[in-house]
Motif scaffolding. Structure first.
Motif, PDB file in Angstrom:
ATOM      1  N   ILE A 164       0.688  -1.093   0.053  1.00 44.44           N
ATOM      2  CA  ILE A 164       0.014   0.014   0.091  1.00 44.44           C
ATOM      3  C   ILE A 164       0.749   1.278   0.063  1.00 44.44           C
ATOM      4  O   ILE A 164       1.747   1.414   0.949  1.00 44.44           O
ATOM      5  N   VAL A 165       0.717   1.837  -0.992  1.00 49.96           N
ATOM      6  CA  VAL A 165       1.456   2.881  -1.114  1.00 49.96           C
ATOM      7  C   VAL A 165       0.582   4.322  -1.245  1.00 49.96           C
ATOM      8  O   VAL A 165      -0.229   4.545  -1.895  1.00 49.96           O
ATOM      9  N   ALA A 166       1.104   5.506  -0.239  1.00 47.99           N
ATOM     10  CA  ALA A 166       0.242   6.639  -0.444  1.00 47.99           C
ATOM     11  C   ALA A 166       1.051   7.618  -0.928  1.00 47.99           C
ATOM     12  O   ALA A 166       2.456   7.767  -0.605  1.00 47.99           O
ATOM     13  N   ILE A 167       0.373   8.506  -1.791  1.00 48.73           N
ATOM     14  CA  ILE A 167       1.216   9.720  -2.376  1.00 48.73           C
ATOM     15  C   ILE A 167       0.800  10.942  -1.735  1.00 48.73           C
ATOM     16  O   ILE A 167      -0.445  11.208  -1.823  1.00 48.73           O
ATOM     17  N   ILE A 168       1.572  11.783  -1.246  1.00 50.18           N
ATOM     18  CA  ILE A 168       1.402  13.003  -0.494  1.00 50.18           C
ATOM     19  C   ILE A 168       2.114  14.037  -1.362  1.00 50.18           C
ATOM     20  O   ILE A 168       2.887  13.853  -2.043  1.00 50.18           O
ATOM     21  N   GLY A 169       1.550  15.510  -1.227  1.00 48.85           N
ATOM     22  CA  GLY A 169       2.162  16.563  -1.678  1.00 48.85           C
ATOM     23  C   GLY A 169       1.113  17.707  -2.026  1.00 48.85           C
ATOM     24  O   GLY A 169       0.023  17.412  -1.935  1.00 48.85           O
ATOM     25  N   PRO A 170       1.576  18.820  -2.245  1.00 49.72           N
ATOM     26  CA  PRO A 170       0.493  19.932  -2.313  1.00 49.72           C
ATOM     27  C   PRO A 170      -0.020  19.856  -3.632  1.00 49.72           C
ATOM     28  O   PRO A 170       0.211  19.114  -4.420  1.00 49.72           O
ATOM     29  N   SER A 171      -1.084  20.580  -3.757  1.00 56.04           N
ATOM     30  CA  SER A 171      -1.901  20.618  -4.806  1.00 56.04           C
ATOM     31  C   SER A 171      -1.005  21.190  -6.064  1.00 56.04           C
ATOM     32  O   SER A 171      -0.603  22.179  -5.840  1.00 56.04           O
TER      33      SER A 171
ATOM     34  N   ASN B 219     -12.491   5.718   5.282  1.00 55.20           N
ATOM     35  CA  ASN B 219     -11.316   5.225   5.630  1.00 55.20           C
ATOM     36  C   ASN B 219     -11.384   4.044   6.327  1.00 55.20           C
ATOM     37  O   ASN B 219     -10.422   3.127   6.051  1.00 55.20           O
ATOM     38  N   LEU B 220     -12.569   3.623   7.065  1.00 53.90           N
ATOM     39  CA  LEU B 220     -12.717   2.472   7.619  1.00 53.90           C
ATOM     40  C   LEU B 220     -12.513   1.144   6.493  1.00 53.90           C
ATOM     41  O   LEU B 220     -12.083   0.131   6.757  1.00 53.90           O
ATOM     42  N   VAL B 221     -13.488   1.387   5.402  1.00 52.47           N
ATOM     43  CA  VAL B 221     -13.620   0.681   4.282  1.00 52.47           C
ATOM     44  C   VAL B 221     -12.262   0.484   3.665  1.00 52.47           C
ATOM     45  O   VAL B 221     -11.688  -0.783   3.357  1.00 52.47           O
TER      46      VAL B 221
ATOM     47  N   ALA C  62      -7.077  -3.017   2.897  1.00 51.33           N
ATOM     48  CA  ALA C  62      -5.488  -3.056   3.239  1.00 51.33           C
ATOM     49  C   ALA C  62      -5.055  -4.605   4.184  1.00 51.33           C
ATOM     50  O   ALA C  62      -4.347  -5.252   3.791  1.00 51.33           O
ATOM     51  N   GLN C  63      -6.223  -4.719   4.997  1.00 49.93           N
ATOM     52  CA  GLN C  63      -5.990  -6.138   5.782  1.00 49.93           C
ATOM     53  C   GLN C  63      -6.195  -7.182   4.962  1.00 49.93           C
ATOM     54  O   GLN C  63      -5.653  -8.348   5.190  1.00 49.93           O
ATOM     55  N   GLU C  64      -7.076  -7.042   3.870  1.00 52.25           N
ATOM     56  CA  GLU C  64      -7.125  -8.190   2.873  1.00 52.25           C
ATOM     57  C   GLU C  64      -5.968  -8.153   1.911  1.00 52.25           C
ATOM     58  O   GLU C  64      -6.008  -8.752   0.901  1.00 52.25           O
ATOM     59  N   HIS C  65      -5.050  -7.346   2.172  1.00 49.42           N
ATOM     60  CA  HIS C  65      -3.573  -7.410   1.184  1.00 49.42           C
ATOM     61  C   HIS C  65      -4.070  -7.091  -0.258  1.00 49.42           C
ATOM     62  O   HIS C  65      -3.378  -7.598  -1.208  1.00 49.42           O
ATOM     63  N   MET C  66      -5.147  -6.243  -0.321  1.00 47.33           N
ATOM     64  CA  MET C  66      -5.261  -5.411  -1.691  1.00 47.33           C
ATOM     65  C   MET C  66      -4.063  -4.406  -1.988  1.00 47.33           C
ATOM     66  O   MET C  66      -3.671  -3.633  -1.066  1.00 47.33           O
ATOM     67  N   THR C  67      -3.568  -4.705  -3.234  1.00 47.29           N
ATOM     68  CA  THR C  67      -2.594  -3.704  -3.554  1.00 47.29           C
ATOM     69  C   THR C  67      -3.367  -2.191  -3.690  1.00 47.29           C
ATOM     70  O   THR C  67      -4.250  -2.077  -4.591  1.00 47.29           O
ATOM     71  N   MET C  68      -2.890  -1.245  -3.114  1.00 51.07           N
ATOM     72  CA  MET C  68      -3.283   0.105  -3.376  1.00 51.07           C
ATOM     73  C   MET C  68      -2.440   1.110  -3.411  1.00 51.07           C
ATOM     74  O   MET C  68      -1.315   1.298  -2.816  1.00 51.07           O
ATOM     75  N   LEU C  69      -2.792   1.826  -4.321  1.00 48.14           N
ATOM     76  CA  LEU C  69      -2.161   3.356  -4.660  1.00 48.14           C
ATOM     77  C   LEU C  69      -3.249   4.426  -3.998  1.00 48.14           C
ATOM     78  O   LEU C  69      -4.187   4.672  -4.650  1.00 48.14           O
ATOM     79  N   ILE C  70      -2.614   5.137  -3.169  1.00 44.05           N
ATOM     80  CA  ILE C  70      -3.785   6.336  -2.546  1.00 44.05           C
ATOM     81  C   ILE C  70      -3.274   7.696  -2.565  1.00 44.05           C
ATOM     82  O   ILE C  70      -1.981   7.864  -1.923  1.00 44.05           O
ATOM     83  N   VAL C  71      -3.656   8.415  -3.516  1.00 43.14           N
ATOM     84  CA  VAL C  71      -3.501   9.753  -3.484  1.00 43.14           C
ATOM     85  C   VAL C  71      -4.249  10.660  -2.332  1.00 43.14           C
ATOM     86  O   VAL C  71      -5.312  10.271  -2.271  1.00 43.14           O
ATOM     87  N   THR C  72      -3.670  11.320  -1.401  1.00 43.71           N
ATOM     88  CA  THR C  72      -4.530  11.584  -0.239  1.00 43.71           C
ATOM     89  C   THR C  72      -3.724  12.960   0.323  1.00 43.71           C
ATOM     90  O   THR C  72      -2.683  13.388   0.217  1.00 43.71           O
ATOM     91  N   HIS C  73      -4.516  13.462   1.095  1.00 45.54           N
ATOM     92  CA  HIS C  73      -3.945  14.815   1.691  1.00 45.54           C
ATOM     93  C   HIS C  73      -4.204  14.638   3.121  1.00 45.54           C
ATOM     94  O   HIS C  73      -4.102  15.489   4.200  1.00 45.54           O
ATOM     95  N   GLU C  74      -4.553  13.336   3.694  1.00 40.85           N
ATOM     96  CA  GLU C  74      -4.761  13.008   5.180  1.00 40.85           C
ATOM     97  C   GLU C  74      -3.366  12.349   5.816  1.00 40.85           C
ATOM     98  O   GLU C  74      -3.404  10.965   5.506  1.00 40.85           O
ATOM     99  N   MET C  75      -2.470  13.099   6.204  1.00 44.85           N
ATOM    100  CA  MET C  75      -1.450  12.427   6.734  1.00 44.85           C
ATOM    101  C   MET C  75      -1.569  11.389   7.704  1.00 44.85           C
ATOM    102  O   MET C  75      -0.759  10.483   7.758  1.00 44.85           O
ATOM    103  N   ARG C  76      -2.537  11.719   8.751  1.00 48.57           N
ATOM    104  CA  ARG C  76      -2.489  10.365   9.767  1.00 48.57           C
ATOM    105  C   ARG C  76      -3.025   9.001   9.145  1.00 48.57           C
ATOM    106  O   ARG C  76      -2.386   7.956   9.292  1.00 48.57           O
TER     107      ARG C  76
END
Lengths: 215, 218, 266
Positions: free
Chosen positions: C47-54, C200-202, C207-221
């Motif tokens: 699971i990879v999260a991509i963060i960064g300014p708009s 987020n819960l979904v 994530a727990q089911e090991h789905m490969t995920m690429l997430i663009v988000t601005h939620e750091m937590r």
């Protein structure tokens, strides 16, 4: 008011009103087909087709419908097109209203959000599937109101075919005005019948609108 | 019988006269439609019922029937009640009234669409009803009604062709006169259509300039 | 789906190849270069999260992976298949439709189909594209709606749902094609704050089911909680990447520090 005379001539008007209904319905169907074709051409990926669609809209909306009818009916025989008045009327009105329909349909398709196509495409739907399943059903709903406006305009516009001697409502009214010299009475009968036809058309559109309302 | 456009220039003066009368007809009817539209809108919105209701009925009647029928009514109706007018005047009155009704509808909607808070704001400052109308409501309504009024004007130009049925020598009837001498309907009607198209382009360009000006006054 | 670009999923020694691979991705809109040579690799189940300014190019990158934007230069691979394959016309059209069926995409503005019910939204693509019977698809959809907690909304139209519910339906819709990866483009940015958690819960569940995920988000937590790896993008490049703990607590680049300072203060 000459009521006796009005009662006497009304059957002729009712018969003529039926012709007005036929002309309006047939040219509306033709107009819708032309509109769909025109919108398809204008939104397509082929540049010649886009130009052709644009020219159709511009030429037919930029000149009077009356002239278009005259070119077809009076000028047609010179280029080998011989049509009876009724057919010429339906084709003339239909092709004319089709130019307006083209813009209504195109506008409705463009009004569907881009995200809708993207979501459909991201699921793997092809361009055609996204158009058919997602965009067109939503556009159809947006087209109902312009369709109503165009239909009412068409019913009133159908009076033009009286000038190529189709015996519809306005032709009949004009003939009776000429022979009876009772313009107000004849106008009143024709007006009531036009209103009735328009009322019927509006009810049809409202029915469509209610049937296709979202939830 | 093939096509032969070479006869058209010989009858250019017919078409020229047609263009002139079409212009006269359109401009006169447009003026009548504009001021008539304002008048009808004011009556429908603000006049006492005794005046507003018949006006509303008239608006409804004219919106629900074909222009061609209205032209016959006015031309033959006026002479029926003893007013003999030239066909040109009947045409101007018919076209003008028909579009006055459509303009009235646009103007009424434009005024109603101005946020009621605008009037309240103006009145709360101490402006009179008329002042609020003149300085606050109208300027905002003008912007929203200009494009649809322009569309009505474009429709009016094209519908002026219908006045040919009364025998006014505007573009269509002028073409018919030329055709009756040459028996070449296709050539003359196509030429007339081209002239209408040009007039239409000119009118659209003019309207765009007006719209830009109205936009700029904001 | 008989495209020659597909290699068997579990070939000898190929099991370690990345699920998503982006090589030297370039993309300009007019004169503005939004992607200036991006390299990225996501392993199976990662699971990879991509963060960064708009304006940093993170959404464009995600949309390019789904080919909603086409790259000017560079390659994108999904499980051994090149997404932006060098095909043209009808052949590419067939290819991309097949590839897209293997990735689910979730949009910021949901993009649910308003003329279809929740159930129809979820079943449309499997019915059309997988040729499954109505019942099989329905059963799958019911399971998915149950998973996102909306089994009772199956017959509702999207206009009757809250933003959080809409987004959960959109996730179910994407999952209905049984994709290998899920792409989330700011999935919670358009939501009212109180509706963010249900979505987020979904995503955590996935994530727990090991789905490969690429997430663009601005939620750091949230990124810190679910991601195995965080990418910080700015100005069309990947400024730095690493495990969330390191990126959030000890960023190396000054630009990352500045960005995080601003975010943590807000």
């Amino acid at each position: 008011m000459d009521l006796d005379l009005m009662i006497k001539v009304t059957p002729f008007f009712v018969e003529a009103a039926w012709v007005t209904v036929q002309i309006s319905v047939l040219s509306l169907v033709l107009g819708l087909a032309m509109g769909a074709l025109g919108a398809w051409a204008r939104l397509g990926r082929s540049r010649p087709l886009r130009v052709l669609g644009g020219a159709y809209v511009s030429l037919f909306r930029g000149t009077p419908c009356l002239i278009q009818l005259f070119v077809l009916y009076f000028g047609g025989p010179q280029v080998g097109i011989n049509l009876d008045p009724f057919t010429a009327g339906v084709i003339g009105l239909g092709v004319n209203i089709g130019a307006y329909m083209t813009e209504s349909i195109r506008g409705a398709i463009l009004a569907v959000e881009r995200g809708q196509t993207e979501a459909a495409r991201s699921l793997g739907l092809s361009r055609g599937q996204a158009m058919r399943r997602i965009v067109l059903p939503q556009a159809a709903r947006l087209m109902i109101r312009p369709l109503g406006v165009n239909s009412v305009a068409l019913i009133k516009g159908s009076a033009l075919v009286s000038t190529i001697s189709v015996v519809e409502l306005t032709y009949t009214a004009q003939r009776f005005i000429g022979s009876t010299y009772k313009p107000f009475e004849m106008f009143a009968i024709a007006a009531v019948l036009y209103m009735a036809i328009i009322y019927g058309a509006i009810r049809c559109v409202q029915w469509l609108d209610a049937r296709h309302a979202i939830d | 019988m093939g096509l032969d456009f070479s006869v058209v220039p010989e009858y250019a003066h017919f078409l020229w006269i047609g263009v002139v009368w079409t212009t006269v007809l359109t401009v006169s009817a447009a003026l009548l439609a504009f001021f008539g539209g304002i008048l009808f809108a004011m009556i429908v919105l603000y006049a006492p019922r005794l005046l507003a209701w018949p006006t509303r009925f008239f608006v409804w009647l004219f919106m629900g029937t074909p222009l061609l029928l209205q032209l016959y009514l006015i031309y033959f109706g006026l002479s029926q009640v003893g007013i003999d007018v030239p066909a040109l005047v009947a045409g101007i009155v018919g076209l003008g009234l028909h579009f006055a009704v459509y303009n009235a509808d646009v103007i009424r909607a434009g005024i109603v669409a101005v946020d009621p808070g605008q009037n309240e704001g103006a009145r709360s400052l101490g402006l009179s009803r008329a002042q609020s109308f003149r300085y606050v409501i109208i300027p905002q309504a003008v912007r929203s009604v200009t494009p649809p009024l322009g569309n009505n004007l474009i429709a009016l130009l094209k519908d002026s062709a219908l006045v040919s049925v009364l025998g006014v020598a505007e573009l269509v009837h002028a073409s018919q006169l030329a055709i009756s001498e040459t028996y070449r309907p296709f050539e003359f009607y196509i030429t007339a259509a081209a002239l209408y198209y040009l007039l239409n382009l000119l009118l659209e360009a003019g309207l765009r300039a007006v719209e830009r000006k109205v936009e700029a006054t904001r | 789906m008989s495209d020659t670009m597909t290699r068997p999923a579990t070939g000898g020694g190929k099991a370690t190849r990345p699920m998503i691979e982006v090589k030297d991705a370039h993309k300009s809109f007019g004169a503005i270069e939004v992607l200036k040579g991006i390299d990225l690799s996501v392993e199976r189940g990662q699971i990879v999260a991509i963060i960064g300014p708009s304006g940093s190019g993170k959404s464009t990158l995600l949309r390019s992976i789904n080919h909603l934007e086409s790259l000017d230069r560079g390659e994108i691979w999904l499980d051994g298949v090149q997404v932006n394959a060098p095909l043209t016309g009808k052949a590419f059209e067939r290819h991309i439709n097949a590839v897209r069926q293997r990735m689910g995409m979730v949009f910021q503005h949901f993009n649910l189909f308003p003329h279809l019910t929740v159930m129809e939204n979820v079943t449309l693509a499997p019915r059309l594209l997988q040729g499954l019977s109505g019942e099989a698809v329905r059963a799958r959809a019911e399971k998915l709606l149950d998973k996102v907690g909306l089994a009772d909304k199956a017959e509702a139209y999207p206009s009757r749902l809250s933003g959080g519910q809409k987004q959960r339906v959109a996730i179910a819709r994407a999952l209905a094609m049984e994709p290998k990866v899920m792409l989330f483009d700011e999935a919670t940015s358009a939501l009212d704050p109180e509706l963010v958690d249900e979505v987020n819960l979904v995503m955590k569940q996935l994530a727990q089911e090991h789905m490969t995920m690429l997430i663009v988000t601005h939620e750091m937590r949230f990124a810190g909680e679910v991601a195995d790896r965080v990418l910080f993008m700015d100005g069309g490049v990947v400024v730095e990447e690493g495990p969330p703990d390191r990126i959030f607590t000890a960023p190396k680049a000054e630009r990352t520090r500045a960005f995080l300072r601003k975010y943590l203060r807000d």
